[in-house]
Structures are given as structure tokens and as C-alpha cells.
Design a protein around this motif. Sequence first.
Motif, PDB file in Angstrom:
ATOM      1  N   PRO A   1       0.805  -1.233   0.000  1.00  0.00           N
ATOM      2  CA  PRO A   1       0.000   0.000   0.000  1.00  0.00           C
ATOM      3  C   PRO A   1       0.834   1.277   0.000  1.00  0.00           C
ATOM      4  N   ALA A   2       2.025   1.232   0.586  1.00  0.00           N
ATOM      5  CA  ALA A   2       2.859   2.429   0.625  1.00  0.00           C
ATOM      6  C   ALA A   2       3.493   2.721  -0.724  1.00  0.00           C
ATOM      7  N   PHE A   3       3.631   1.706  -1.564  1.00  0.00           N
ATOM      8  CA  PHE A   3       4.257   1.909  -2.864  1.00  0.00           C
ATOM      9  C   PHE A   3       3.329   2.617  -3.852  1.00  0.00           C
ATOM     10  N   VAL A   4       2.027   2.555  -3.613  1.00  0.00           N
ATOM     11  CA  VAL A   4       1.077   3.145  -4.565  1.00  0.00           C
ATOM     12  C   VAL A   4       1.205   4.667  -4.628  1.00  0.00           C
ATOM     13  N   PRO A   5       1.095   5.404  -3.512  1.00  0.00           N
ATOM     14  CA  PRO A   5       1.263   6.859  -3.610  1.00  0.00           C
ATOM     15  C   PRO A   5       2.650   7.260  -4.087  1.00  0.00           C
ATOM     16  N   ALA A   6       3.662   6.502  -3.667  1.00  0.00           N
ATOM     17  CA  ALA A   6       5.017   6.813  -4.125  1.00  0.00           C
ATOM     18  C   ALA A   6       5.130   6.621  -5.634  1.00  0.00           C
ATOM     19  N   THR A   7       4.481   5.577  -6.152  1.00  0.00           N
ATOM     20  CA  THR A   7       4.493   5.333  -7.594  1.00  0.00           C
ATOM     21  C   THR A   7       3.865   6.492  -8.350  1.00  0.00           C
ATOM     22  N   ILE A   8       2.719   6.952  -7.888  1.00  0.00           N
ATOM     23  CA  ILE A   8       2.011   8.035  -8.580  1.00  0.00           C
ATOM     24  C   ILE A   8       2.800   9.330  -8.524  1.00  0.00           C
ATOM     25  N   PHE A   9       3.296   9.701  -7.350  1.00  0.00           N
ATOM     26  CA  PHE A   9       4.037  10.949  -7.209  1.00  0.00           C
ATOM     27  C   PHE A   9       5.316  10.935  -8.043  1.00  0.00           C
ATOM     28  N   ASN A  10       6.057   9.849  -7.969  1.00  0.00           N
ATOM     29  CA  ASN A  10       7.323   9.787  -8.698  1.00  0.00           C
ATOM     30  C   ASN A  10       7.107   9.719 -10.204  1.00  0.00           C
ATOM     31  N   ALA A  11       6.116   8.952 -10.633  1.00  0.00           N
ATOM     32  CA  ALA A  11       5.828   8.867 -12.068  1.00  0.00           C
ATOM     33  C   ALA A  11       5.433  10.224 -12.623  1.00  0.00           C
ATOM     34  N   LEU A  12       4.604  10.951 -11.876  1.00  0.00           N
ATOM     35  CA  LEU A  12       4.179  12.278 -12.318  1.00  0.00           C
ATOM     36  C   LEU A  12       5.353  13.240 -12.383  1.00  0.00           C
ATOM     37  N   THR A  13       6.224  13.193 -11.379  1.00  0.00           N
ATOM     38  CA  THR A  13       7.372  14.103 -11.335  1.00  0.00           C
ATOM     39  C   THR A  13       8.322  13.856 -12.506  1.00  0.00           C
ATOM     40  N   VAL A  14       8.653  12.599 -12.751  1.00  0.00           N
ATOM     41  CA  VAL A  14       9.590  12.269 -13.825  1.00  0.00           C
ATOM     42  C   VAL A  14       8.950  12.523 -15.193  1.00  0.00           C
ATOM     43  N   TRP A  15       7.694  12.168 -15.335  1.00  0.00           N
ATOM     44  CA  TRP A  15       7.012  12.248 -16.629  1.00  0.00           C
ATOM     45  C   TRP A  15       6.924  13.687 -17.135  1.00  0.00           C
ATOM     46  N   GLU A  16       6.683  14.630 -16.231  1.00  0.00           N
ATOM     47  CA  GLU A  16       6.453  16.005 -16.666  1.00  0.00           C
ATOM     48  C   GLU A  16       7.685  16.905 -16.523  1.00  0.00           C
ATOM     49  N   GLU A  17       8.822  16.391 -16.068  1.00  0.00           N
ATOM     50  CA  GLU A  17       9.993  17.230 -15.831  1.00  0.00           C
ATOM     51  C   GLU A  17      10.517  17.822 -17.141  1.00  0.00           C
ATOM     52  N   PHE A  18      10.788  19.116 -17.124  1.00  0.00           N
ATOM     53  CA  PHE A  18      11.195  19.814 -18.347  1.00  0.00           C
ATOM     54  C   PHE A  18      12.570  20.498 -18.265  1.00  0.00           C
ATOM     55  N   PRO A  19      12.869  21.304 -17.222  1.00  0.00           N
ATOM     56  CA  PRO A  19      14.123  22.086 -17.250  1.00  0.00           C
ATOM     57  C   PRO A  19      15.379  21.231 -17.376  1.00  0.00           C
ATOM     58  N   TRP A  20      15.476  20.144 -16.589  1.00  0.00           N
ATOM     59  CA  TRP A  20      16.686  19.323 -16.629  1.00  0.00           C
ATOM     60  C   TRP A  20      16.804  18.589 -17.955  1.00  0.00           C
ATOM     61  N   ALA A  21      15.686  18.089 -18.479  1.00  0.00           N
ATOM     62  CA  ALA A  21      15.718  17.396 -19.768  1.00  0.00           C
ATOM     63  C   ALA A  21      16.142  18.349 -20.888  1.00  0.00           C
ATOM     64  N   LEU A  22      15.695  19.581 -20.816  1.00  0.00           N
ATOM     65  CA  LEU A  22      16.068  20.568 -21.830  1.00  0.00           C
ATOM     66  C   LEU A  22      17.541  20.949 -21.711  1.00  0.00           C
ATOM     67  N   THR A  23      18.059  20.950 -20.488  1.00  0.00           N
ATOM     68  CA  THR A  23      19.443  21.377 -20.247  1.00  0.00           C
ATOM     69  C   THR A  23      20.458  20.338 -20.693  1.00  0.00           C
ATOM     70  N   ILE A  24      20.183  19.066 -20.428  1.00  0.00           N
ATOM     71  CA  ILE A  24      21.220  18.048 -20.584  1.00  0.00           C
ATOM     72  C   ILE A  24      21.151  17.296 -21.905  1.00  0.00           C
ATOM     73  N   ILE A  25      20.003  17.272 -22.544  1.00  0.00           N
ATOM     74  CA  ILE A  25      19.847  16.476 -23.769  1.00  0.00           C
ATOM     75  C   ILE A  25      19.921  17.377 -25.001  1.00  0.00           C
ATOM     76  N   ASN A  26      20.914  17.116 -25.850  1.00  0.00           N
ATOM     77  CA  ASN A  26      21.049  17.832 -27.122  1.00  0.00           C
ATOM     78  C   ASN A  26      20.601  16.995 -28.313  1.00  0.00           C
ATOM     79  N   ASP A  27      20.779  15.698 -28.225  1.00  0.00           N
ATOM     80  CA  ASP A  27      20.425  14.803 -29.313  1.00  0.00           C
ATOM     81  C   ASP A  27      18.899  14.737 -29.454  1.00  0.00           C
TER      82      ASP A  27
END
Length: 274
Positions: free
Chosen positions: A191-217
Amino acid sequence: MRSLKTFCVYVLLVAGGVISIYPLVYMLLTALKPMTLLFEFPPRFLPSEMTWSNFREAWGSQNFALYLLNSVGVTLASFALIFLLSSMLAFAYSRFDFKGKGLSFAIIMGGLVIPSLTLLIPQFVLIRQLGLFDSRWGLIVVYAAGAIPFTTFLLKGFFDSISRDIDESVEMEGGGAWTLFASIILPLSKPAFVPATIFNALTVWEEFPWALTIINDPLKRTLPIALANFQGQYTTQWGIVFAGSLIAVLPIILLFLLLQRYFIAGITAGAVKG
């Protein structure tokens, strides 16, 4: 009096639900509008004409499908690394006593209050030194590191609620710490993994600044960058932008719908058990 109170509660819940779902409904209706109707005056909430062309164009342009696959791969890899490290950390802090335990845990929890944007430059320097610049691993490592404090905190609270009598039973049966962790603690902590899964998936899925900074290809970019590319310098086709945004948010909505009945239980489990 009680009926009036119940009525007021339901009115507030309905109002909150309408406010929450309105942006998605507006996005959907805008995505279904032809370009010629986007700026009609007076504006109409329900379009007089609908089209699926915006969805087809969003899917077929800006390497959208490739970026979607990249986001899926990065999210799954980050997810695996986050839970491998966070669950072991949480188990160690929950079940063992060692020198510096309180101080080290406080340092890890300090990561919860540091804004991610303030770490952009030191992370960039570190990733370059590690040879992970312009690679998906450069995304995965940073995403996992950023999510470890919250996930460790959440899992430790649940691990603490599991009776120590289980530890003694495992020890009496000849099992060690790894047996307790892998065979007992983790299965009981689903049961504890469910909220952690949702929060972490949402954070990684929508992250923009770091992906824009480090990825050129262009072949390694993730979905938020594809959505940003839909916006032109002088003009923006908002129907395509909203169509792409809806496609991008659909996996997270489906994930939440699949896990929603476990979500609240997982959030509160560590506080009410024991």
C-alpha cells in the motif's frame, strides 16, 4: 442540521470536482476545434464543428511518438532505481541502529526542502564529469536522486508501523536481514508503494528544465520537450498543443485510475497502523 451539513459538504465536493476537471474538458474541446474556430468571437465553449486532425498532427509531428517512448523508458528506469535505493534506505533507518543515524536521516530529508532549479548548475557539472551528458542515464540518475528523500520518508513511515515481533520470528527461523526485507517487509508494504508510484511517475514524466538542459540529441529527448516544440516563436497552433498535452497526460490519468483505491490508504497507512 446534520442533513444541511451533509448537503454543504457534497456541494463543496462537487464544486471542487468541477474546478479540477474543467481544465481537462477545456483542453479536450479546444483540441477538437478546427484551427478556424479557435479564435472565433464570441467564443463558444462547445465547438460547432469538431475534428480529430489536431490529434493526428500532434502524433505525427515533432518526433512525438519517439519522445513518448523515451519518456516511458526514462520513467520506468528511474522508477526501478528509486525504489531499489529508497526501500533499502528506509529499511535500514527503520530496523537498524547505527552511529549518525539521526544526522544522516536529517540530511536526506533536507533534500525535500531544496528547490530543484537551484541544483541545476551543480548537477550539470557533476553529470558532465561522470560522462553522462546528453544521455538518458543523465536524466535517470538525477531523477532518482531527487525522488529518494520523499520516497524514503514515505516508506520508512510504513516500515516503522510493521510490528517488530515479525523481526524476532524471522530471526528465530534462522532468517537474516535480507530475508526480513525481501520476503516480509516489502510484500507487506505494497500500500505504501502506490502513492510513491504516482508521485514519482508524475514528477519524472512532466519534468522539463533538466531534460532541456542536458539532452542535445533530438533522438533522446523526452515528451515535455516535444510539447514545447509545438509552440512557435510568432504563432502557436493551440489545437495541436492541447491535443499533444492530452496524449501526454493520458498515461498518468490511467495510472491514477488504476491505483486510486489504494492511493489514500497508502498515504495514511503509516499513520494509522500500529
